[in-house]
Design a protein around this motif. Structure first.
Motif, short mmCIF file in Angstrom:
data_model
loop_
_atom_site.label_atom_id
_atom_site.label_comp_id
_atom_site.label_asym_id
_atom_site.label_seq_id
_atom_site.Cartn_x
_atom_site.Cartn_y
_atom_site.Cartn_z
N ARG A 189 36.09 -18.99 -51.13
CA ARG A 189 36.68 -19.00 -52.47
C ARG A 189 37.63 -20.18 -52.66
O ARG A 189 38.72 -20.05 -53.22
CB ARG A 189 37.39 -17.67 -52.75
N GLY A 190 37.23 -21.33 -52.16
CA GLY A 190 38.01 -22.54 -52.30
C GLY A 190 39.15 -22.69 -51.32
O GLY A 190 39.88 -23.68 -51.35
N ARG A 191 39.31 -21.73 -50.44
CA ARG A 191 40.39 -21.77 -49.45
C ARG A 191 39.80 -22.19 -48.10
O ARG A 191 38.87 -21.55 -47.61
CB ARG A 191 41.08 -20.41 -49.32
N SER A 192 40.37 -23.23 -47.51
CA SER A 192 39.85 -23.78 -46.26
C SER A 192 40.67 -23.35 -45.06
O SER A 192 41.88 -23.12 -45.17
CB SER A 192 39.84 -25.32 -46.33
N VAL A 193 40.03 -23.24 -43.93
CA VAL A 193 40.72 -23.01 -42.67
C VAL A 193 41.56 -24.25 -42.36
O VAL A 193 41.10 -25.38 -42.58
CB VAL A 193 39.70 -22.78 -41.53
#
Length: 228
Positions: A189-193
């Motif tokens: 959802r557009g959130r990266s590690v």
């Protein structure tokens, strides 16, 4: 290690203790846990274990005789040189990870679960019961607190978890909360590690994890840092 639980609801305890990590620990012989029904030790033909409180008030109080006989039977069956008896009580010493580590070193724990308005004080005094609370609130009986202690203590026993890292980096073990955890997918959802975790540079990753643990603790539980 051996843990015995004295309760009015052994089936309730068994349902939890037979599952997940604790259940596997028992099955594989890393810890012995048995649940004992206090009602089995009453002399009342109706299996009654409680009566009205002297001095009035609402609710019932557990009688001393069934509790005493149950604990004595547990000790005899266990045959341990030393046993630490804990009464789960909101008046007791608050459970912390340091206390869990202390309890995990014991050879034998007996967890006594009260119910109704509690247990006749005379038997607690006679048995020299230690009181431990899982927090400043009240629940229906001692079963849930006993399960918390049994779970927390069991996972520190050798062999129960894959290795020491499985618990030594968790929240509270070393005085701080655990750093954030991530898994696949790499972007959700557009959130990266965080990129550092994808770098493969173990030294930098460990440094980042330590910094994050301190930051999380400072933000969520500053009192833990203030107590150092």
């Amino acid at each position: 290690m051996r843990i015995d639980i004295a309760t009015l609801f052994p089936a309730m305890c068994e349902a939890v203790l037979s599952e997940s990590i604790v259940g596997r620990g028992r099955k594989n012989g890393f810890v012995t846990i048995e649940c004992h029904n206090i009602r089995d030790y009453t002399l009342d033909k109706h299996r009654r274990v409680d009566d009205k409180a002297y001095g009035g008030g609402t609710g019932m109080v557990m009688q001393p005789q069934p509790v005493y006989d149950c604990i004595c039977a547990i000790k005899e069956k266990a045959g341990m040189e030393s046993s630490r008896l804990i009464y789960l009580s909101p008046q007791g010493r608050t459970l912390t990870q340091d206390l869990v580590k202390e309890l995990a070193q014991e050879q034998h724990l007996i967890l006594l679960c009260g119910h109704y308005e509690g247990i006749d004080q005379r038997v607690l005094d006679e048995l020299n019961a230690e009181e431990i609370s899982v927090g400043d609130y009240v629940v229906t009986g001692g079963e849930l607190p006993a399960l918390i202690i049994a779970d927390a203590v069991t996972r520190l026993q050798s062999g129960v978890l894959p290795n020491e890292d499985a618990y030594s980096i968790e929240s509270h073990y070393n005085g701080v909360l655990e750093y954030p955890q991530y898994t696949r997918p790499e972007v959700w959802r557009g959130r990266s590690v965080p990129e550092i975790l994808l770098s493969g540079h173990h030294e930098n990753i460990e440094k980042w994890q330590k910094e994050q643990a301190e930051e999380v603790t400072r933000r969520k539980r500053p009192d833990m840092l203030e107590s150092e």
